[in-house]
Design a protein around this motif. Structure first.
Motif, mmCIF file in Angstrom:
data_model
loop_
_atom_site.group_PDB
_atom_site.id
_atom_site.type_symbol
_atom_site.label_atom_id
_atom_site.label_comp_id
_atom_site.label_asym_id
_atom_site.label_seq_id
_atom_site.Cartn_x
_atom_site.Cartn_y
_atom_site.Cartn_z
ATOM 1 N N ALA A 47 -6.964 31.641 45.731
ATOM 2 C CA ALA A 47 -7.807 30.777 46.893
ATOM 3 C C ALA A 47 -9.132 30.486 46.057
ATOM 4 O O ALA A 47 -9.619 29.266 46.048
ATOM 5 N N ALA A 48 -9.796 31.624 45.389
ATOM 6 C CA ALA A 48 -10.765 31.165 44.707
ATOM 7 C C ALA A 48 -10.651 30.346 43.546
ATOM 8 O O ALA A 48 -11.725 29.365 43.384
ATOM 9 N N GLY A 49 -9.772 30.294 42.767
ATOM 10 C CA GLY A 49 -9.365 29.232 41.840
ATOM 11 C C GLY A 49 -9.207 27.865 42.356
ATOM 12 O O GLY A 49 -9.768 26.780 41.722
ATOM 13 N N LEU A 50 -8.409 27.646 43.521
ATOM 14 C CA LEU A 50 -8.583 26.325 44.157
ATOM 15 C C LEU A 50 -9.874 25.939 44.639
ATOM 16 O O LEU A 50 -10.376 24.575 44.460
ATOM 17 N N ALA A 51 -10.698 26.686 45.194
ATOM 18 C CA ALA A 51 -11.964 26.451 45.758
ATOM 19 C C ALA A 51 -12.847 25.954 44.466
ATOM 20 O O ALA A 51 -13.438 25.063 44.727
ATOM 21 N N ARG A 52 -12.723 26.780 43.302
ATOM 22 C CA ARG A 52 -13.524 26.314 42.295
ATOM 23 C C ARG A 52 -12.895 25.099 41.667
ATOM 24 O O ARG A 52 -13.936 24.288 41.234
ATOM 25 N N ASP A 53 -11.597 24.837 41.687
ATOM 26 C CA ASP A 53 -11.261 23.593 41.056
ATOM 27 C C ASP A 53 -11.535 22.248 41.851
ATOM 28 O O ASP A 53 -11.754 21.149 41.315
ATOM 29 N N ILE A 54 -11.851 22.404 43.259
ATOM 30 C CA ILE A 54 -12.204 21.270 43.836
ATOM 31 C C ILE A 54 -13.894 21.318 44.092
ATOM 32 O O ILE A 54 -14.408 20.357 44.512
#
Length: 91
Positions: A47-54
């Motif tokens: 989830a943190a990676g997805l948030a960082r990606d956007i």
């Protein structure tokens, strides 16, 4: 919430901000913080990676509990220390 989907790993993250911030998670050229919580480390990482990606700056807020206070958890258990504060920013 997790009881609705047996075996699912539920991360509380993208329901903590509004649609305008989802479309543009930057204020003054800086990524805005989005807090997330879950009791599963792998789910948190994804989830943190997805948030960082956007474009967000994700911050781990521990395990979800309706009775704990975010600032106290971050200061004591989250390793942030006591010298921090939240800031409400507007575009």
């Amino acid at each position: 919430m997790a009881g609705w989907a047996k075996g699912a790993k539920v991360v509380k993250i993208f329901n903590t901000t509004g649609y305008a911030n989802m479309a543009n998670p930057s204020y003054g050229g800086q990524p805005i913080t989005i807090f997330y919580c879950c009791d599963n480390a792998d789910a948190k990482r994804i989830a943190a990676g997805l948030a960082r990606d956007i474009g967000f700056d994700p911050v781990d807020a521990g395990c979800w509990s309706p009775t704990r206070l975010l600032w106290i958890w971050l200061a004591v258990k989250g390793g942030v220390g006591r010298e921090f504060a939240f800031k409400l920013v507007k575009r």
